[in-house]
Scaffold this motif. Sequence first.
Motif, short mmCIF file in Angstrom:
data_model
loop_
_atom_site.label_atom_id
_atom_site.label_comp_id
_atom_site.label_asym_id
_atom_site.label_seq_id
_atom_site.Cartn_x
_atom_site.Cartn_y
_atom_site.Cartn_z
N VAL A 25 2.04 -14.32 27.64
CA VAL A 25 1.83 -12.93 27.26
C VAL A 25 1.05 -12.83 25.96
O VAL A 25 0.37 -11.85 25.70
CB VAL A 25 3.19 -12.19 27.19
CG1 VAL A 25 3.83 -12.32 25.83
CG2 VAL A 25 3.06 -10.76 27.59
N LEU A 26 1.07 -13.88 25.16
CA LEU A 26 0.33 -13.89 23.90
C LEU A 26 -1.18 -13.84 24.12
O LEU A 26 -1.92 -13.34 23.28
CB LEU A 26 0.69 -15.13 23.08
CG LEU A 26 2.12 -15.21 22.59
CD1 LEU A 26 2.36 -16.53 21.87
CD2 LEU A 26 2.46 -14.05 21.69
N ASP A 27 -1.64 -14.33 25.26
CA ASP A 27 -3.07 -14.31 25.54
C ASP A 27 -3.60 -12.89 25.70
O ASP A 27 -4.79 -12.64 25.52
CB ASP A 27 -3.38 -15.13 26.79
CG ASP A 27 -3.11 -16.61 26.56
OD1 ASP A 27 -3.51 -17.12 25.50
OD2 ASP A 27 -2.49 -17.24 27.44
N THR A 28 -2.73 -11.96 26.03
CA THR A 28 -3.18 -10.57 26.14
C THR A 28 -3.47 -9.97 24.77
O THR A 28 -4.22 -9.00 24.67
CB THR A 28 -2.13 -9.70 26.87
OG1 THR A 28 -0.91 -9.75 26.14
CG2 THR A 28 -1.91 -10.18 28.29
N ILE A 85 -16.99 -16.13 15.85
CA ILE A 85 -16.25 -17.32 15.43
C ILE A 85 -15.10 -16.94 14.50
O ILE A 85 -13.98 -17.43 14.66
CB ILE A 85 -17.20 -18.34 14.75
CG1 ILE A 85 -18.12 -18.97 15.80
CG2 ILE A 85 -16.41 -19.42 14.01
CD1 ILE A 85 -19.19 -19.86 15.24
N LEU A 86 -15.36 -16.07 13.53
CA LEU A 86 -14.29 -15.63 12.62
C LEU A 86 -13.17 -14.93 13.39
O LEU A 86 -11.98 -15.15 13.09
CB LEU A 86 -14.85 -14.71 11.54
CG LEU A 86 -15.69 -15.37 10.46
CD1 LEU A 86 -16.26 -14.30 9.52
CD2 LEU A 86 -14.88 -16.39 9.69
N ASP A 87 -13.52 -14.10 14.35
CA ASP A 87 -12.50 -13.45 15.17
C ASP A 87 -11.68 -14.48 15.94
O ASP A 87 -10.47 -14.35 16.06
CB ASP A 87 -13.13 -12.45 16.15
CG ASP A 87 -13.55 -11.16 15.47
OD1 ASP A 87 -12.92 -10.76 14.48
OD2 ASP A 87 -14.53 -10.55 15.95
N GLY A 88 -12.34 -15.50 16.46
CA GLY A 88 -11.64 -16.56 17.19
C GLY A 88 -10.67 -17.31 16.30
O GLY A 88 -9.53 -17.59 16.70
N ILE A 89 -11.10 -17.64 15.09
CA ILE A 89 -10.22 -18.34 14.15
C ILE A 89 -9.05 -17.44 13.77
O ILE A 89 -7.89 -17.88 13.77
CB ILE A 89 -11.01 -18.75 12.89
CG1 ILE A 89 -12.03 -19.85 13.24
CG2 ILE A 89 -10.06 -19.22 11.78
CD1 ILE A 89 -13.05 -20.13 12.15
N PHE A 90 -9.33 -16.18 13.49
CA PHE A 90 -8.27 -15.24 13.12
C PHE A 90 -7.23 -15.12 14.23
O PHE A 90 -6.03 -15.22 14.00
CB PHE A 90 -8.88 -13.87 12.80
CG PHE A 90 -7.87 -12.79 12.55
CD1 PHE A 90 -7.13 -12.78 11.38
CD2 PHE A 90 -7.65 -11.80 13.48
CE1 PHE A 90 -6.18 -11.78 11.14
CE2 PHE A 90 -6.72 -10.80 13.26
CZ PHE A 90 -5.97 -10.80 12.09
N MET A 91 -7.69 -14.91 15.47
CA MET A 91 -6.76 -14.75 16.58
C MET A 91 -6.03 -16.05 16.89
O MET A 91 -4.85 -16.02 17.27
CB MET A 91 -7.49 -14.23 17.83
CG MET A 91 -7.89 -12.78 17.72
SD MET A 91 -6.54 -11.68 17.24
CE MET A 91 -5.46 -11.83 18.65
N PHE A 92 -6.65 -17.20 16.72
CA PHE A 92 -5.99 -18.48 16.93
C PHE A 92 -4.81 -18.63 15.98
O PHE A 92 -3.71 -19.02 16.38
CB PHE A 92 -6.99 -19.64 16.74
CG PHE A 92 -6.37 -20.99 16.88
CD1 PHE A 92 -6.06 -21.49 18.13
CD2 PHE A 92 -6.10 -21.76 15.76
CE1 PHE A 92 -5.49 -22.76 18.27
CE2 PHE A 92 -5.53 -23.02 15.88
CZ PHE A 92 -5.23 -23.53 17.15
N ILE A 93 -5.03 -18.25 14.73
CA ILE A 93 -3.96 -18.35 13.72
C ILE A 93 -2.85 -17.35 14.01
O ILE A 93 -1.66 -17.70 14.00
CB ILE A 93 -4.53 -18.17 12.31
CG1 ILE A 93 -5.42 -19.36 11.95
CG2 ILE A 93 -3.42 -18.00 11.28
CD1 ILE A 93 -6.25 -19.18 10.70
N VAL A 94 -3.21 -16.10 14.28
CA VAL A 94 -2.20 -15.07 14.55
C VAL A 94 -1.38 -15.42 15.78
O VAL A 94 -0.14 -15.38 15.76
CB VAL A 94 -2.86 -13.68 14.70
CG1 VAL A 94 -1.87 -12.66 15.25
CG2 VAL A 94 -3.42 -13.21 13.37
N ILE A 95 -2.05 -15.77 16.87
CA ILE A 95 -1.34 -16.11 18.10
C ILE A 95 -0.53 -17.39 17.90
O ILE A 95 0.59 -17.50 18.41
CB ILE A 95 -2.32 -16.23 19.28
CG1 ILE A 95 -2.85 -14.84 19.64
CG2 ILE A 95 -1.65 -16.87 20.50
CD1 ILE A 95 -3.96 -14.82 20.67
#
Length: 149
Positions: free
Chosen positions: A45-48, A17-27
């Motif tokens: 391309v951001l999904d990669t 979950i933390l990784d998902g939140i982190f990547m959601f914010i960064v992307i």
Amino acid sequence: MLTSNPAGFWIRFFALILDGIFMFIVIGIIATIVYGQFYIERFTVLDTFDFLYHLLLPVFWYGYTVGKKVLGVRIARLDGEKVGLGTMLMRNVVAGLVYALTFGIAVIVSAFMVGLREDSRSVHDFIAGTYVTYNPPEELDNVYGNDHY
């Protein structure tokens, strides 16, 4: 095949979950800069970046992702070697294919395996020869008696 101090279901779940939140914010920040909006519904391309994050970060950061590091767990190989690109490809890509081919049933089986097995290993751990542990790399040197880290 020694597992030392394995991490159970809930800690792994919260790390995900933390990784998902982190990547959601960064992307989202990158999407705002590139596309002018925080959330893009179509594949870009951001999904990669998310794929590369889960594939490469553990290789370069001793089995850690941001979520795992925050919660004090990491991916480790059973043989005590540092996780490499091949290990992470097996863990993410090959296991992902298994999960897709079983229409998600293997994901459910994996969750039960992590929750019920003494070593807390899931389907993708068995495919890649890994497990998730609370031990930092230095402690594994003492367990395995080597200097791989």
